[in-house]
Design a protein around this motif. Structure first.
Motif, mmCIF file in Angstrom:
data_model
loop_
_atom_site.group_PDB
_atom_site.id
_atom_site.type_symbol
_atom_site.label_atom_id
_atom_site.label_comp_id
_atom_site.label_asym_id
_atom_site.label_seq_id
_atom_site.Cartn_x
_atom_site.Cartn_y
_atom_site.Cartn_z
ATOM 1 N N LEU A 8 19.303 -9.208 10.830
ATOM 2 C CA LEU A 8 18.250 -9.157 10.355
ATOM 3 C C LEU A 8 17.123 -9.801 11.177
ATOM 4 C CD1 LEU A 8 19.928 -8.792 6.820
ATOM 5 C CD2 LEU A 8 19.276 -6.860 8.726
ATOM 6 N N LYS A 9 17.703 -11.208 11.050
ATOM 7 C CA LYS A 9 16.677 -12.375 11.356
ATOM 8 C C LYS A 9 15.441 -11.689 12.759
ATOM 9 C CE LYS A 9 18.592 -16.027 9.133
ATOM 10 N NZ LYS A 9 19.390 -17.459 9.542
ATOM 11 N N ILE B 1 8.405 -14.477 8.325
ATOM 12 C CA ILE B 1 9.857 -13.359 8.698
ATOM 13 C C ILE B 1 10.981 -14.036 7.631
ATOM 14 C CG2 ILE B 1 9.092 -12.799 11.113
ATOM 15 C CD1 ILE B 1 10.152 -14.977 12.082
ATOM 16 N N ALA B 2 11.780 -13.001 7.559
ATOM 17 C CA ALA B 2 12.926 -13.411 6.614
ATOM 18 C C ALA B 2 14.155 -11.679 7.008
ATOM 19 C CB ALA B 2 12.379 -13.528 4.890
ATOM 20 N N ASP B 3 15.147 -12.260 6.459
ATOM 21 C CA ASP B 3 16.398 -10.968 5.983
ATOM 22 C C ASP B 3 15.503 -11.439 4.500
ATOM 23 O OD1 ASP B 3 18.038 -13.890 6.104
ATOM 24 O OD2 ASP B 3 18.715 -13.290 4.904
ATOM 25 N N GLU B 4 15.894 -9.923 4.006
ATOM 26 C CA GLU B 4 16.067 -10.059 2.631
ATOM 27 C C GLU B 4 16.429 -10.730 1.155
ATOM 28 O OE1 GLU B 4 16.881 -5.736 1.635
ATOM 29 O OE2 GLU B 4 19.052 -5.879 2.198
ATOM 30 N N VAL C 232 10.119 -8.612 6.019
ATOM 31 C CA VAL C 232 11.634 -8.607 5.434
ATOM 32 C C VAL C 232 12.547 -7.857 5.720
ATOM 33 C CG1 VAL C 232 12.828 -8.890 2.877
ATOM 34 C CG2 VAL C 232 10.214 -9.770 3.209
ATOM 35 N N ALA C 233 13.446 -8.331 6.233
ATOM 36 C CA ALA C 233 14.571 -7.302 7.408
ATOM 37 C C ALA C 233 15.539 -6.886 6.775
ATOM 38 C CB ALA C 233 14.975 -7.461 8.666
ATOM 39 N N GLY C 234 16.319 -5.430 5.984
ATOM 40 C CA GLY C 234 17.121 -5.350 4.536
ATOM 41 C C GLY C 234 18.081 -4.107 6.003
ATOM 42 N N GLY D 182 15.447 -1.194 6.299
ATOM 43 C CA GLY D 182 15.138 -1.145 7.683
ATOM 44 C C GLY D 182 14.133 -3.064 6.733
ATOM 45 N N VAL D 183 12.920 -2.314 7.759
ATOM 46 C CA VAL D 183 12.224 -3.719 7.805
ATOM 47 C C VAL D 183 10.855 -3.490 6.924
ATOM 48 C CG1 VAL D 183 11.042 -4.943 9.456
ATOM 49 C CG2 VAL D 183 12.858 -4.227 9.705
ATOM 50 N N ARG D 184 10.399 -4.061 6.082
ATOM 51 C CA ARG D 184 9.083 -4.008 4.991
ATOM 52 C C ARG D 184 8.231 -5.438 5.264
ATOM 53 N NH1 ARG D 184 11.155 -3.988 -0.305
ATOM 54 N NH2 ARG D 184 12.438 -5.381 0.683
ATOM 55 N N THR D 185 6.993 -4.371 5.295
ATOM 56 C CA THR D 185 6.120 -6.064 5.354
ATOM 57 C C THR D 185 5.286 -5.395 4.095
ATOM 58 O OG1 THR D 185 5.479 -5.356 7.699
ATOM 59 C CG2 THR D 185 4.315 -5.992 6.222
#
Ligand SMILES: O=C[C@H](O)[C@H](O)[C@H](O)COP(=O)(O)O
Length: 238
Positions: free
Chosen positions: A6-7, A118-121, A220-222, A225-228
């Protein structure tokens, strides 16, 4: 998906914010390092950027991977900072400093026109504070500063242990600036603005890890998917 994947996904999405010729602040920590690896691949392909690192650790990685570096003294005005975080709330307020780089990270973020986190959820929280708040302090008067922090937190309605961070050698962890870190285990910080102001009144406090009004976007990646996320709370799917 594991946190490392995710990172990396968040770091990949951050690359789309980087333009040729940019002066980039480059954060510290495992997520920022995933970004450095991807950035280095672009640089190897001819992409032109200069990076200003937020720690000696990040500087070493950039040098190893061939990312061109400048000091903040040489490039005092930056286009964009890309950095990780320990916690991100829905107003994009942050806790940072788990790796002890918060002072340089905040200086670099403040010198940047924009900051993309930038981060994982797992880092996304409703209320900041489950992650102990890193507070960078001058070693002189360490105990007096620790007591003053506890009292300031109490006045903000917070309780919890404030402890000296210990490094691998059993001695207090020392930051790149030669300071110590106190970690405040407050559990919940419902009013980060109030705590931030209270901490700034304490002479021994050099800086703290609450970042307010600095984040332009959080990627944020989860699992979904990836959200901004932006401060207006608009979300975009990638
Ligand atoms: O001092 C360290 C930084 O604030 C990091 O950006 C933060 O601790 C997040 O690190 P990681 O990406 O390793 O979770």
């Amino acid at each position: 998906m594991d946190a490392e994947t995710l990172k990396r996904q968040a770091a990949e999405a951050a690359l789309s914010h980087v333009e040729d010729g940019m002066r980039l602040g480059i954060g510290t920590g495992s997520t920022a390092e995933a970004f450095v690896h991807l950035l280095a691949e672009r640089v190897a392909d001819g992409f032109s950027v200069v990076g200003v690192p937020t720690s000696e650790r990040t500087a070493r990685l950039c040098l190893d991977l061939g990312v061109p570096l400048r000091s903040l003294e040489e490039e005092p005005e930056l286009d964009l900072a890309i950095d990780g975080a320990d916690e991100v709330d829905h107003e994009l307020r942050l806790i940072k400093g788990g790796g002890g780089a918060l002072l340089r990270e905040k200086i670099v973020a403040a010198a940047s026109r924009a900051m993309v986190v930038i981060a994982d959820e797992g880092k996304l929280v409703d209320t900041l504070g489950a992650f102990p708040l890193p507070i960078e302090v001058n070693p002189f008067g360490l105990s007096a500063t620790r007591i003053a922090i506890e009292r300031a937190a109490e006045r903000c309605g917070l309780s919890g242990d404030v402890t000296v961070r210990i490094g691998g050698d059993g001695a207090p962890f020392e930051t790149d600036g030669g300071h110590y870190i106190l970690d405040g285990a407050f559990a919940r910080i419902p009013n980060p603005e109030g705590l931030s102001s209270a901490l700034y009144t304490i002479p021994g406090v050099v800086e703290h890890g609450i970042f307010l009004s600095m984040t332009s976007a959080a990627i944020v990646a989860g699992e979904q998917g990836v959200r901004t996320l932006t401060p207006q709370r608009h979300e975009q799917e990638h």
